[in-house]
Design a protein around this motif. Structure first.
Motif, PDB file in Angstrom:
ATOM      1  N   ASP A 166     -20.822 -26.467  27.966  1.00 26.01           N
ATOM      2  CA  ASP A 166     -21.030 -25.205  28.674  1.00 26.01           C
ATOM      3  C   ASP A 166     -21.159 -25.475  30.179  1.00 26.01           C
ATOM      4  O   ASP A 166     -21.873 -26.392  30.589  1.00 26.01           O
ATOM      5  CB  ASP A 166     -22.315 -24.540  28.159  1.00 26.01           C
ATOM      6  CG  ASP A 166     -22.493 -23.147  28.717  1.00 26.01           C
ATOM      7  OD1 ASP A 166     -22.861 -23.042  29.903  1.00 26.01           O
ATOM      8  OD2 ASP A 166     -22.254 -22.179  27.991  1.00 26.01           O
TER       9      ASP A 166
ATOM     10  N   ILE B  26     -28.236 -32.492  25.022  1.00 24.60           N
ATOM     11  CA  ILE B  26     -27.419 -31.335  24.607  1.00 24.60           C
ATOM     12  C   ILE B  26     -25.935 -31.659  24.775  1.00 24.60           C
ATOM     13  O   ILE B  26     -25.111 -31.318  23.930  1.00 24.60           O
ATOM     14  CB  ILE B  26     -27.807 -30.092  25.434  1.00 24.60           C
ATOM     15  CG1 ILE B  26     -29.263 -29.706  25.144  1.00 24.60           C
ATOM     16  CG2 ILE B  26     -26.880 -28.920  25.121  1.00 24.60           C
ATOM     17  CD1 ILE B  26     -29.801 -28.640  26.071  1.00 24.60           C
ATOM     18  N   ARG B  27     -25.605 -32.330  25.884  1.00 26.81           N
ATOM     19  CA  ARG B  27     -24.209 -32.697  26.122  1.00 26.81           C
ATOM     20  C   ARG B  27     -23.719 -33.691  25.076  1.00 26.81           C
ATOM     21  O   ARG B  27     -22.580 -33.608  24.604  1.00 26.81           O
ATOM     22  CB  ARG B  27     -24.082 -33.295  27.525  1.00 26.81           C
ATOM     23  CG  ARG B  27     -22.642 -33.536  27.956  1.00 26.81           C
ATOM     24  CD  ARG B  27     -22.586 -33.895  29.425  1.00 26.81           C
ATOM     25  NE  ARG B  27     -21.207 -34.145  29.855  1.00 26.81           N
ATOM     26  CZ  ARG B  27     -20.777 -35.261  30.395  1.00 26.81           C
ATOM     27  NH1 ARG B  27     -21.621 -36.269  30.576  1.00 26.81           N
ATOM     28  NH2 ARG B  27     -19.525 -35.395  30.778  1.00 26.81           N
TER      29      ARG B  27
ATOM     30  N   CYS C 207     -21.976 -30.113  23.567  1.00 27.06           N
ATOM     31  CA  CYS C 207     -21.944 -28.909  24.390  1.00 27.06           C
ATOM     32  C   CYS C 207     -21.299 -29.207  25.749  1.00 27.06           C
ATOM     33  O   CYS C 207     -21.673 -30.172  26.419  1.00 27.06           O
ATOM     34  CB  CYS C 207     -23.365 -28.374  24.611  1.00 27.06           C
ATOM     35  SG  CYS C 207     -23.420 -26.875  25.631  1.00 27.06           S
TER      36      CYS C 207
END
Length: 204
Positions: free
Chosen positions: A30, A23-24, A28
């Motif tokens: 977050d 995801i990173r 992302c």
């Protein structure tokens, strides 16, 4: 979103890290992702990477606290643990700041009504869990239990129940601290007096 009392079967730490990295890599940043990634790295004893990821997450939480405070408190606690272990078991100024922040975020969670009806006991366990960790690192019940009670004066009816339990727990601690850990014949009159006073305050 799941209630605080609801649980799901979690994947392994290694699998969670693989997913977090994917995801990173997709762009992302977050803070909750960074926190989860830091947690996984720490559990896998990749401490330098864990510290870096956790620092980025905590800085983002502080800069823009969009997540529930009941979730973010764990980041401040974990950051403090990193500093404590990295400092050879000694407190530092950053830990002092994180302690104040942790108590404030716990208080904000209660004041904002983040706990659903019927989940007050779960939140209370979270409060005790956080405060007890700080106490192990040398912070006083006055800095923790009493400060949480002071900051939550504006809580609603359900929150007052939590506040009262926290205050009662403080008085039990303070009473036994005043008594000391010796045998009964070693306790001073003042120690017995303070124990009785605090236990009566806890009962009230």
């Amino acid at each position: 979103a799941l209630a605080m009392s609801e649980q799901t079967t979690a994947p392994s730490t290694s699998n969670m890290l693989v997913q977090a990295d994917a995801i990173r890599s997709a762009g992302c940043s977050d803070p909750l992702l960074l926190y989860g990634r830091g947690y996984c790295l720490g559990e896998l004893e990749r401490h330098e990477e864990a510290t870096s990821s956790m620092r980025m997450a905590h800085a983002a939480f502080e800069a823009n606290p969009v997540y529930p405070y009941s979730r973010m408190v764990w980041a401040s606690l974990r950051m403090a643990r990193i500093y404590f272990v990295g400092g050879g078991g000694r407190r530092n100024a950053e830990m002092d700041r994180l302690c104040e922040l942790n108590v404030r975020w716990l208080a904000e969670s209660l004041l904002r009504g983040e706990t659903r009806p019927g989940e007050e006991r779960i939140f209370l366990d979270q409060v005790f869990g956080n405060l007890s960790e700080w106490e192990k690192w040398g912070y006083s019940p006055e800095q923790l239990w009493l400060e949480f009670h002071r900051q939550t004066g504006g809580a609603g009816e359900a929150g007052q129940w939590v506040r009262n339990i926290v205050l009662a727990d403080y008085h039990v601690k303070a009473g036994w601290n005043a008594r000391g850990t010796g045998y009964a014949d070693e306790v001073t009159e003042e120690g017995w007096k303070l124990l009785r006073t605090h236990l009566q305050a806890a009962a009230d």
